[in-house]
Design a protein around this motif. Structure first.
Motif, PDB file in Angstrom:
ATOM      1  N   ILE A 166       0.831  -1.209   0.000  1.00  0.00           N
ATOM      2  CA  ILE A 166       0.000   0.000   0.000  1.00  0.00           C
ATOM      3  C   ILE A 166       0.863   1.256   0.000  1.00  0.00           C
ATOM      4  CG2 ILE A 166      -1.608   1.331   1.405  1.00  0.00           C
ATOM      5  CD1 ILE A 166      -2.922  -1.296   2.179  1.00  0.00           C
ATOM      6  N   GLU A 167       1.963   1.228   0.743  1.00  0.00           N
ATOM      7  CA  GLU A 167       2.862   2.388   0.745  1.00  0.00           C
ATOM      8  C   GLU A 167       3.481   2.622  -0.625  1.00  0.00           C
ATOM      9  OE1 GLU A 167       5.659   1.690   3.817  1.00  0.00           O
ATOM     10  OE2 GLU A 167       4.271   2.203   5.451  1.00  0.00           O
ATOM     11  N   THR A 168       3.584   1.573  -1.441  1.00  0.00           N
ATOM     12  CA  THR A 168       4.155   1.697  -2.782  1.00  0.00           C
ATOM     13  C   THR A 168       3.162   2.271  -3.778  1.00  0.00           C
ATOM     14  OG1 THR A 168       5.594  -0.210  -2.361  1.00  0.00           O
ATOM     15  CG2 THR A 168       5.272   0.432  -4.664  1.00  0.00           C
ATOM     16  N   TYR A 169       1.891   1.857  -3.666  1.00  0.00           N
ATOM     17  CA  TYR A 169       0.905   2.204  -4.692  1.00  0.00           C
ATOM     18  C   TYR A 169      -0.082   3.305  -4.277  1.00  0.00           C
ATOM     19  CZ  TYR A 169       2.410  -2.024  -7.154  1.00  0.00           C
ATOM     20  OH  TYR A 169       3.147  -2.974  -7.815  1.00  0.00           O
ATOM     21  N   CYS A 170      -0.098   3.695  -3.017  1.00  0.00           N
ATOM     22  CA  CYS A 170      -1.135   4.617  -2.533  1.00  0.00           C
ATOM     23  C   CYS A 170      -0.528   5.927  -2.057  1.00  0.00           C
ATOM     24  CB  CYS A 170      -1.935   3.978  -1.401  1.00  0.00           C
ATOM     25  SG  CYS A 170      -2.763   2.451  -1.884  1.00  0.00           S
ATOM     26  N   ASN A 171      -1.297   6.999  -2.236  1.00  0.00           N
ATOM     27  CA  ASN A 171      -0.907   8.312  -1.718  1.00  0.00           C
ATOM     28  C   ASN A 171      -1.316   8.494  -0.261  1.00  0.00           C
ATOM     29  OD1 ASN A 171      -0.094   8.955  -4.381  1.00  0.00           O
ATOM     30  ND2 ASN A 171      -2.175   9.580  -4.903  1.00  0.00           N
ATOM     31  N   TYR A 172      -2.363   7.805   0.119  1.00  0.00           N
ATOM     32  CA  TYR A 172      -2.892   7.917   1.488  1.00  0.00           C
ATOM     33  C   TYR A 172      -3.569   6.609   1.842  1.00  0.00           C
ATOM     34  CZ  TYR A 172      -6.575   8.755   4.930  1.00  0.00           C
ATOM     35  OH  TYR A 172      -7.428   8.642   5.999  1.00  0.00           O
ATOM     36  N   HIS A 194      -4.165   6.128  -7.705  1.00  0.00           N
ATOM     37  CA  HIS A 194      -4.480   6.224  -9.131  1.00  0.00           C
ATOM     38  C   HIS A 194      -4.020   4.968  -9.867  1.00  0.00           C
ATOM     39  CE1 HIS A 194      -5.645  10.434  -8.760  1.00  0.00           C
ATOM     40  NE2 HIS A 194      -4.546  10.647  -8.071  1.00  0.00           N
ATOM     41  N   ARG A 195      -3.579   3.958  -9.118  1.00  0.00           N
ATOM     42  CA  ARG A 195      -3.078   2.718  -9.713  1.00  0.00           C
ATOM     43  C   ARG A 195      -3.886   1.542  -9.160  1.00  0.00           C
ATOM     44  NH1 ARG A 195       3.224   3.235  -8.336  1.00  0.00           N
ATOM     45  NH2 ARG A 195       3.371   1.421  -9.733  1.00  0.00           N
ATOM     46  N   GLU A 198      -3.031  -2.171 -10.567  1.00  0.00           N
ATOM     47  CA  GLU A 198      -1.736  -2.657 -10.096  1.00  0.00           C
ATOM     48  C   GLU A 198      -1.795  -2.983  -8.607  1.00  0.00           C
ATOM     49  OE1 GLU A 198       1.418   0.000 -11.168  1.00  0.00           O
ATOM     50  OE2 GLU A 198       0.460   0.516 -13.069  1.00  0.00           O
ATOM     51  N   LEU A 199      -2.517  -2.174  -7.846  1.00  0.00           N
ATOM     52  CA  LEU A 199      -2.634  -2.407  -6.414  1.00  0.00           C
ATOM     53  C   LEU A 199      -3.344  -3.730  -6.131  1.00  0.00           C
ATOM     54  CD1 LEU A 199      -2.459  -1.517  -3.429  1.00  0.00           C
ATOM     55  CD2 LEU A 199      -4.595  -0.249  -3.802  1.00  0.00           C
ATOM     56  N   VAL A 200      -4.473  -3.954  -6.782  1.00  0.00           N
ATOM     57  CA  VAL A 200      -5.230  -5.180  -6.553  1.00  0.00           C
ATOM     58  C   VAL A 200      -4.411  -6.410  -6.941  1.00  0.00           C
ATOM     59  CG1 VAL A 200      -7.265  -6.487  -7.244  1.00  0.00           C
ATOM     60  CG2 VAL A 200      -7.454  -4.038  -6.801  1.00  0.00           C
ATOM     61  N   ARG A 201      -3.698  -6.340  -8.042  1.00  0.00           N
ATOM     62  CA  ARG A 201      -2.877  -7.472  -8.465  1.00  0.00           C
ATOM     63  C   ARG A 201      -1.745  -7.743  -7.480  1.00  0.00           C
ATOM     64  NH1 ARG A 201      -2.332  -6.231 -15.009  1.00  0.00           N
ATOM     65  NH2 ARG A 201      -4.479  -6.853 -15.557  1.00  0.00           N
ATOM     66  N   ALA A 202      -1.143  -6.679  -6.984  1.00  0.00           N
ATOM     67  CA  ALA A 202      -0.045  -6.857  -6.029  1.00  0.00           C
ATOM     68  C   ALA A 202      -0.540  -7.492  -4.736  1.00  0.00           C
ATOM     69  CB  ALA A 202       0.617  -5.512  -5.746  1.00  0.00           C
ATOM     70  N   VAL A 203      -1.708  -7.047  -4.244  1.00  0.00           N
ATOM     71  CA  VAL A 203      -2.246  -7.617  -3.011  1.00  0.00           C
ATOM     72  C   VAL A 203      -2.665  -9.068  -3.236  1.00  0.00           C
ATOM     73  CG1 VAL A 203      -4.086  -7.449  -1.293  1.00  0.00           C
ATOM     74  CG2 VAL A 203      -2.977  -5.373  -2.138  1.00  0.00           C
ATOM     75  N   SER A 204      -3.235  -9.362  -4.385  1.00  0.00           N
ATOM     76  CA  SER A 204      -3.655 -10.723  -4.686  1.00  0.00           C
ATOM     77  C   SER A 204      -2.468 -11.678  -4.764  1.00  0.00           C
ATOM     78  CB  SER A 204      -4.423 -10.767  -6.014  1.00  0.00           C
ATOM     79  OG  SER A 204      -5.570  -9.950  -5.952  1.00  0.00           O
TER      80      SER A 204
END
Length: 223
Positions: A166-172, A194-195, A198-204
């Protein structure tokens, strides 16, 4: 003539308005144009998940009806008093779920009043001005609804792994709730990004037993 007669005559003169067929047609025509404009604007600005076609049709009808009421009451004192009495007994019990619906209802009533009072230029200026204001405010990222990510999974270190991604893909981001049932852990996180894909794939990819859902945040999360 007594003072009472002077006051009565002056009061009655306020209702001597030159309402003719031309004014009626112009007022109703402009009111209908404003109503159709609001129909389009409401469809554009209201979130698709909360869009209600019946509310949008009601906004169109409200504008025209308000104009007709204004044209009726401004020419006759007796009709105006009767209209106030009739409207005072009406009770509306339908709950307005979205504040934007209430905003557009008042907007439609205001346009109807201005058209009925022959304030056509004012109606156009207010309508265009409000359109520009809400369009500008809608462009601010901080005013957009954040996302809510719901993650269900098993295994130690789930939250730590989520934190790194989350720290990689999220602003907050902010964890709203944590629920543990046996070996299963459920984490709800409010975030802005705004990604999304990519975020959902990384968490999955954290593990085979991970289930992740990304939702638009419309209210408080009850953990």
């Amino acid at each position: 003539m007594t003072f009472k007669d002077i006051i009565k005559t002056s009061f009655m003169e306020q209702f001597q308005s030159d309402i003719n067929l031309r004014i009626i047609l112009i007022s109703l025509a402009l009111s209908l144009i404003m109503a159709l404009y609001l129909f389009v604007i409401y469809r554009f600005f209201v979130r698709k998940s909360l869009y209600n076609i019946n509310m949008n049709i009601a906004i169109v009808g409200m504008t025209v009806i308000t104009t007709a009421i204004m044209l009726t009451i401004q020419s006759n004192l007796v009709l105006s008093l009767g209209m106030v009495g009739a409207l005072s007994i009406v009770r509306y019990r339908t709950a307005v779920k979205d504040p934007m619906d209430l905003f557009f209802l008042f907007w439609s009533i205001a346009d109807g009043i201005m058209c009925g009072a022959s304030q056509y230029i004012l109606a156009i200026i207010v309508t265009l001005g409000l359109t520009v204001v809400i369009f500008i405010l809608a462009q601010f990222p901080s005013l957009r609804a954040p996302y809510v990510m719901v993650v269900n999974g098993r295994g130690d270190g789930l939250e730590e792994s989520l934190q790194e991604i989350i720290e990689t893909y999220c602003n907050y981001h902010k964890i709203k709730s944590r629920n543990i049932s046996g070996e299963t852990e459920r984490i709800v996180i409010e975030l802005r990004t705004h990604r999304e894909t990519e975020l959902v794939r990384a968490v999955s990819g954290i593990g085979q037993r991970i289930q992740v859902s990304l939702l638009t945040y419309e209210g408080d999360i009850v953990g």
